[in-house]
Write an enzyme that holds these catalytic residues in place. Structure first.
Site, PDB file in Angstrom:
ATOM      1  N   ARG A  47       0.833  -1.217   0.000  1.00 53.59           N
ATOM      2  CA  ARG A  47       0.000   0.000   0.000  1.00 53.59           C
ATOM      3  C   ARG A  47       0.862   1.261   0.000  1.00 53.59           C
ATOM      4  O   ARG A  47       0.506   2.259  -0.596  1.00 53.59           O
ATOM      5  CB  ARG A  47      -0.982  -0.027   1.194  1.00 53.59           C
ATOM      6  CG  ARG A  47      -1.797   1.249   1.353  1.00 53.59           C
ATOM      7  CD  ARG A  47      -3.144   1.054   2.063  1.00 53.59           C
ATOM      8  NE  ARG A  47      -3.100   0.243   3.257  1.00 53.59           N
ATOM      9  CZ  ARG A  47      -2.539   0.606   4.424  1.00 53.59           C
ATOM     10  NH1 ARG A  47      -1.982   1.794   4.548  1.00 53.59           N
ATOM     11  NH2 ARG A  47      -2.545  -0.220   5.448  1.00 53.59           N
ATOM     12  N   TYR A  99     -17.215  17.065 -14.787  1.00 54.23           N
ATOM     13  CA  TYR A  99     -17.513  15.647 -14.951  1.00 54.23           C
ATOM     14  C   TYR A  99     -18.539  15.231 -13.890  1.00 54.23           C
ATOM     15  O   TYR A  99     -18.372  15.554 -12.706  1.00 54.23           O
ATOM     16  CB  TYR A  99     -16.204  14.853 -14.821  1.00 54.23           C
ATOM     17  CG  TYR A  99     -16.390  13.376 -14.710  1.00 54.23           C
ATOM     18  CD1 TYR A  99     -16.802  12.631 -15.800  1.00 54.23           C
ATOM     19  CD2 TYR A  99     -16.151  12.701 -13.511  1.00 54.23           C
ATOM     20  CE1 TYR A  99     -16.996  11.261 -15.698  1.00 54.23           C
ATOM     21  CE2 TYR A  99     -16.329  11.341 -13.398  1.00 54.23           C
ATOM     22  CZ  TYR A  99     -16.755  10.621 -14.500  1.00 54.23           C
ATOM     23  OH  TYR A  99     -16.940   9.275 -14.390  1.00 54.23           O
ATOM     24  N   LYS A 196      -8.798   6.485 -19.113  1.00 58.72           N
ATOM     25  CA  LYS A 196      -9.202   6.940 -20.441  1.00 58.72           C
ATOM     26  C   LYS A 196      -8.030   6.844 -21.419  1.00 58.72           C
ATOM     27  O   LYS A 196      -7.570   5.755 -21.698  1.00 58.72           O
ATOM     28  CB  LYS A 196      -9.798   8.347 -20.331  1.00 58.72           C
ATOM     29  CG  LYS A 196     -10.802   8.509 -19.165  1.00 58.72           C
ATOM     30  CD  LYS A 196     -12.090   7.741 -19.388  1.00 58.72           C
ATOM     31  CE  LYS A 196     -13.023   7.709 -18.173  1.00 58.72           C
ATOM     32  NZ  LYS A 196     -13.387   8.979 -17.573  1.00 58.72           N
TER      33      LYS A 196
HETATM   34  C1  LIG Z   1     -13.713   9.387 -16.333  1.00 59.12           C
HETATM   35  C2  LIG Z   1     -13.376  10.716 -15.774  1.00 59.12           C
HETATM   36  C3  LIG Z   1     -13.103  10.881 -14.406  1.00 59.12           C
HETATM   37  C4  LIG Z   1     -13.243   9.751 -13.406  1.00 59.12           C
HETATM   38  O1  LIG Z   1     -12.355   8.701 -13.630  1.00 59.12           O
HETATM   39  P1  LIG Z   1     -12.637   7.189 -13.159  1.00 59.12           P
HETATM   40  O2  LIG Z   1     -11.367   6.507 -13.496  1.00 59.12           O
HETATM   41  O3  LIG Z   1     -13.834   6.708 -13.913  1.00 59.12           O
HETATM   42  O4  LIG Z   1     -12.890   7.224 -11.699  1.00 59.12           O
HETATM   43  C5  LIG Z   1     -12.739  12.139 -13.961  1.00 59.12           C
HETATM   44  N1  LIG Z   1     -12.655  13.183 -14.807  1.00 59.12           N
HETATM   45  C6  LIG Z   1     -12.919  13.065 -16.124  1.00 59.12           C
HETATM   46  C7  LIG Z   1     -12.809  14.263 -17.003  1.00 59.12           C
HETATM   47  C8  LIG Z   1     -13.291  11.835 -16.662  1.00 59.12           C
HETATM   48  O5  LIG Z   1     -13.562  11.741 -17.966  1.00 59.12           O
END
Ligand SMILES: *Cc1c(COP(=O)(O)O)cnc(C)c1O
Length: 372
Positions: A47, A99, A196
């Protein structure tokens, strides 16, 4: 070194024990101590740190030109930790159209916990300035925004934050370090959902916070990472580090395709409006052209004929997948208002697309038949 080279090499080295070129995955939860009680390799417990996370953090740091990074189990966990580090009783300013997950975090978890939050139109510097209070500690910027691709002037908002002795944090998930470099534009911290574009293949969840200076604030973020434990697993770190190696080339393809799809939609008789910062008529075009190197792979458009027509289009696509999320190599399309829920302000005729790296003619052919 240039970003293409950093993407391939930062955080990588040939494994000294075996000569393996691709990094090993270290699943061990614990690490041996010396007879004197010290940890000769610098790792004690998974961790706190582990070799895969350390490699990923080093790489992300170099890509964003920061000095320190903290990798989390999701973008939401990274976001949560940054706001927790601000501390209850203080005030933050966030975009009205942030978001939806960030908005829920702030409204439903952090506000009841004692963080004061103002939501403003981040594209309007006067509104941001007016929202500043004596206890404002942080301004959260997200540009391009979701799902209207609104553009915020990062330098301008950073100046407002710094004048108020507050931090400016930029969620750089959509632009990626290929699209814009918030730390160079004045931001103190960059946050990403590595889920992403950085991961890039729709197969791993992760997040990161990257700091320009390793100050007390960032040390708190790091403390929350290690103590709170919302850390990325070794395999997840490995996947993200592997995804990053092709980020520069993927982002060029995403952007090039998105620009062509935006132009196609813009000329289409059944499309009311296209939201893409690379189009000259987009209200944020001037600022985007100044602060971005690439306009990115995300766009949205509103169809004539309202919600019914929007649903008819998504029902007909063959190559695009009907799914939420973004940043993978495959193209996705979604009716955004219905995923955001009843509180949404997103227009009912709006479709959001994450443009992948397929050949753009195939994408345009698919949209052509879906819009017929
Ligand atoms: C997807 C997203 C998040 C959150 O990310 P997760 O990995 O799904 O928790 C935060 N900000 C933006 C702009 C996103 O597109």
């Amino acid at each position: 070194m240039k970003i293409e080279t950093l993407a391939v090499h930062a955080g990588h080295r040939v494994d000294p024990a075996t000569g393996a070129v691709a990094p090993p995955i270290y699943l061990s939860t614990t690490f041996e101590r010396s007879q004197d009680g010290s940890y000769p390799h610098g790792y004690d417990y998974i961790r706190s740190n582990n070799p895969n996370r350390e490699a990923l953090e080093k790489c992300l740091c170099e890509l964003e030109e920061g000095v320190a990074a903290a990798a989390f189990s999701s973008g939401a966990a990274a976001t949560m930790s940054v706001f927790q580090a601000v501390g209850a009783g203080n005030h933050v300013i966030a975009p009205k159209d942030t978001y939806s997950g960030t908005s829920s975090l702030l409204r439903e978890i952090l506000a009841p916990w004692g963080l004061e939050v103002s939501f403003v139109d981040m594209t309007n510097a006067t509104k941001v300035q007016e929202a500043v209070q004596s206890n404002t500690r942080l301004i959260w910027v997200e540009t391009p925004s979701n799902p209207l691709l609104k553009i915020t002037d990062i330098e301008k908002i950073c100046a407002i934050a710094h004048q108020a002795q507050a931090l400016c944090v930029c969620d750089n998930t959509w632009a990626t370090p290929m699209g814009q470099n918030p730390l160079k534009l004045g931001a103190d911290l960059v946050v990403h959902a590595t889920t992403k574009y950085l991961g890039g293949h729709s197969d791993v969840l992760g997040g990161v916070a990257i700091a320009k200076v390793e100050d007390e604030f960032f040390k708190r973020v790091k403390k929350i990472q290690k103590t709170g434990g919302a850390v990325a697993s070794p395999f997840d770190c490995w996947l993200i580090l592997r995804g990053i190696q092709t980020l520069p080339y993927r982002m060029r393809a995403h952007s090039e395709n998105a620009f062509k799809v935006a132009e196609f939609l813009n000329d289409h008789p059944k499309v009311e409006v296209v939201h893409y910062p690379g189009l000259k008529q987009h209200p944020g075009y001037e600022i985007a052209a100044q602060q971005m190197q690439l306009f990115g792979g995300m766009l949205s458009f509103q169809v004539k004929g309202g919600r019914d027509m929007a649903f008819a289009v998504v029902a007909k696509v063959l190559l695009f997948t009907r799914a939420t999320s973004l940043g993978g190599v495959e193209s996705l399309i979604e009716h955004r208002a219905s995923i955001e829920g009843p509180e949404t302000k997103t227009p009912d005729n709006l479709l959001r697309v994450s443009i992948g790296i397929e050949h753009v003619s195939d994408l345009i052919d698919d949209l052509t038949q879906a819009l017929e």
